[in-house]
Design an enzyme around this catalytic site. Structure first.
Site, PDB file in Angstrom:
ATOM      1  N   ASP A 169       7.497   4.700  -6.894  1.00  0.00           N
ATOM      2  CA  ASP A 169       6.379   3.765  -6.830  1.00  0.00           C
ATOM      3  C   ASP A 169       5.355   4.178  -7.896  1.00  0.00           C
ATOM      4  O   ASP A 169       5.379   5.314  -8.381  1.00  0.00           O
ATOM      5  CB  ASP A 169       5.778   3.837  -5.414  1.00  0.00           C
ATOM      6  N   GLU A 189       1.459   2.920  -8.004  1.00  0.00           N
ATOM      7  CA  GLU A 189       0.093   3.108  -7.503  1.00  0.00           C
ATOM      8  C   GLU A 189       0.080   3.993  -6.263  1.00  0.00           C
ATOM      9  O   GLU A 189       0.865   3.812  -5.343  1.00  0.00           O
ATOM     10  CB  GLU A 189      -0.542   1.759  -7.193  1.00  0.00           C
ATOM     11  N   GLU A 238      -4.871   3.535  -7.084  1.00  0.00           N
ATOM     12  CA  GLU A 238      -4.672   2.137  -6.702  1.00  0.00           C
ATOM     13  C   GLU A 238      -5.591   1.253  -7.551  1.00  0.00           C
ATOM     14  O   GLU A 238      -6.821   1.392  -7.521  1.00  0.00           O
ATOM     15  CB  GLU A 238      -4.990   1.935  -5.216  1.00  0.00           C
ATOM     16  N   ARG A 297      -6.146 -11.770  -2.230  1.00  0.00           N
ATOM     17  CA  ARG A 297      -6.824 -11.249  -3.424  1.00  0.00           C
ATOM     18  C   ARG A 297      -7.202 -12.373  -4.387  1.00  0.00           C
ATOM     19  O   ARG A 297      -8.329 -12.406  -4.905  1.00  0.00           O
ATOM     20  CB  ARG A 297      -5.904 -10.260  -4.149  1.00  0.00           C
ATOM     21  N   SER A 343       7.543  -1.143  -9.189  1.00  0.00           N
ATOM     22  CA  SER A 343       6.188  -1.432  -8.710  1.00  0.00           C
ATOM     23  C   SER A 343       6.021  -2.914  -8.430  1.00  0.00           C
ATOM     24  O   SER A 343       6.608  -3.759  -9.112  1.00  0.00           O
ATOM     25  CB  SER A 343       5.165  -0.988  -9.765  1.00  0.00           C
ATOM     26  N   ASP A 344       5.186  -3.231  -7.442  1.00  0.00           N
ATOM     27  CA  ASP A 344       4.830  -4.621  -7.178  1.00  0.00           C
ATOM     28  C   ASP A 344       3.589  -5.032  -7.968  1.00  0.00           C
ATOM     29  O   ASP A 344       3.050  -6.109  -7.756  1.00  0.00           O
ATOM     30  CB  ASP A 344       4.613  -4.846  -5.675  1.00  0.00           C
ATOM     31  N   LYS A 352      11.744  -3.978  -4.761  1.00  0.00           N
ATOM     32  CA  LYS A 352      12.130  -2.563  -4.813  1.00  0.00           C
ATOM     33  C   LYS A 352      13.491  -2.344  -4.148  1.00  0.00           C
ATOM     34  O   LYS A 352      14.380  -1.698  -4.726  1.00  0.00           O
ATOM     35  CB  LYS A 352      11.057  -1.694  -4.159  1.00  0.00           C
ATOM     36  N   ASP A 380       4.568   5.511  -1.255  1.00  0.00           N
ATOM     37  CA  ASP A 380       3.535   5.822  -0.271  1.00  0.00           C
ATOM     38  C   ASP A 380       3.244   4.707   0.718  1.00  0.00           C
ATOM     39  O   ASP A 380       2.520   4.910   1.684  1.00  0.00           O
ATOM     40  CB  ASP A 380       2.217   6.191  -0.992  1.00  0.00           C
ATOM     41  N   ASN A 436       5.664  -1.288   1.362  1.00  0.00           N
ATOM     42  CA  ASN A 436       6.620  -1.961   0.475  1.00  0.00           C
ATOM     43  C   ASN A 436       7.574  -0.996  -0.224  1.00  0.00           C
ATOM     44  O   ASN A 436       8.441  -1.419  -0.973  1.00  0.00           O
ATOM     45  CB  ASN A 436       5.892  -2.853  -0.544  1.00  0.00           C
TER      46      ASN A 436
END
Length: 199
Positions: A7, A9, A15, A46, A90-91, A133, A152, A155
């Site tokens: 991952d 972030e 983040e 967001r 990563s997303d 992922k 972490d 996801n």
């Protein structure tokens, strides 16, 4: 043949949305995949806030320009990449990740893409594939690779569960409690040692 999937972030860099939240004084943007398992719901939340506040890609990129990798992250990644093939899954979005990849020594990253209007307003996003992922790990396995995965957040669990070895890194107390079968580390040296043992 093994590929390690990491991952981004929270594992290698801070983040991004939390940094942007702090820079803009918008506490709602502190919400991340550690808090919300449904990524689609999180992104719509967001983008709605960005629209209401009149904020676009430039404002987020200005904050990203001030972000450095977490202390020790580049050295960890350099040593890991010298040991085995490594991909960052990563997303996040290519428009966010590019300057951070430069600071990390240009590792390979698979991520998503923002849809941005001519005026810089973020109008949407394109996910590379569903459950990106997990799907990527399964695709790597389908062409003959074993995978090791670490992350972490919620996801990251799919790729961790599907890999021959999976590790939590600087995760939340709740995720560590809910998934005690996965070793959880706080320091890069410990994660690196665990990956090397699993190779």
């Amino acid at each position: 043949m093994t590929i390690t999937c990491l991952d981004l972030e929270g594992v290698l860099v801070p983040e991004i949305w939390i940094a942007f939240s702090e820079a803009t004084g918008i506490p709602e943007l502190k919400r991340t995949t550690r808090d919300e398992p449904d990524y689609d719901k999180l992104m719509k939340f967001r983008l709605d806030i960005l629209e209401k506040k009149g904020l676009g890609l430039k404002e987020i990129q200005d904050v990203i320009a001030t972000i450095d990798p977490l202390p020790g992250a580049k050295e960890f990644l350099d040593e890991l990449r010298a040991t085995c093939q490594t991909i960052i899954l990563s997303d996040t979005f290519s428009q966010f990740a590019a300057p951070l990849m430069k600071k990390l020594g240009q590792p390979t990253i698979f991520c998503n893409e923002l849809v941005v209007a001519a005026d810089g307003k973020i109008t949407g996003y394109k996910m590379r594939c569903e459950k990106s992922k997990l799907t990527t790990v399964k695709a790597l396995q389908s062409i003959g690779y074993d995978t090791i995965a670490s992350g972490d957040s919620f996801n990251d669990l799919g790729m961790i569960q599907a890999s021959k070895a999976g590790f939590l890194f600087r995760s939340t107390e709740q995720i560590k409690k809910d998934y005690p079968q996965y070793p959880a580390f706080e320091e890069y040296a410990d994660l690196l040692a665990a990956i090397k043992r699993a190779l």
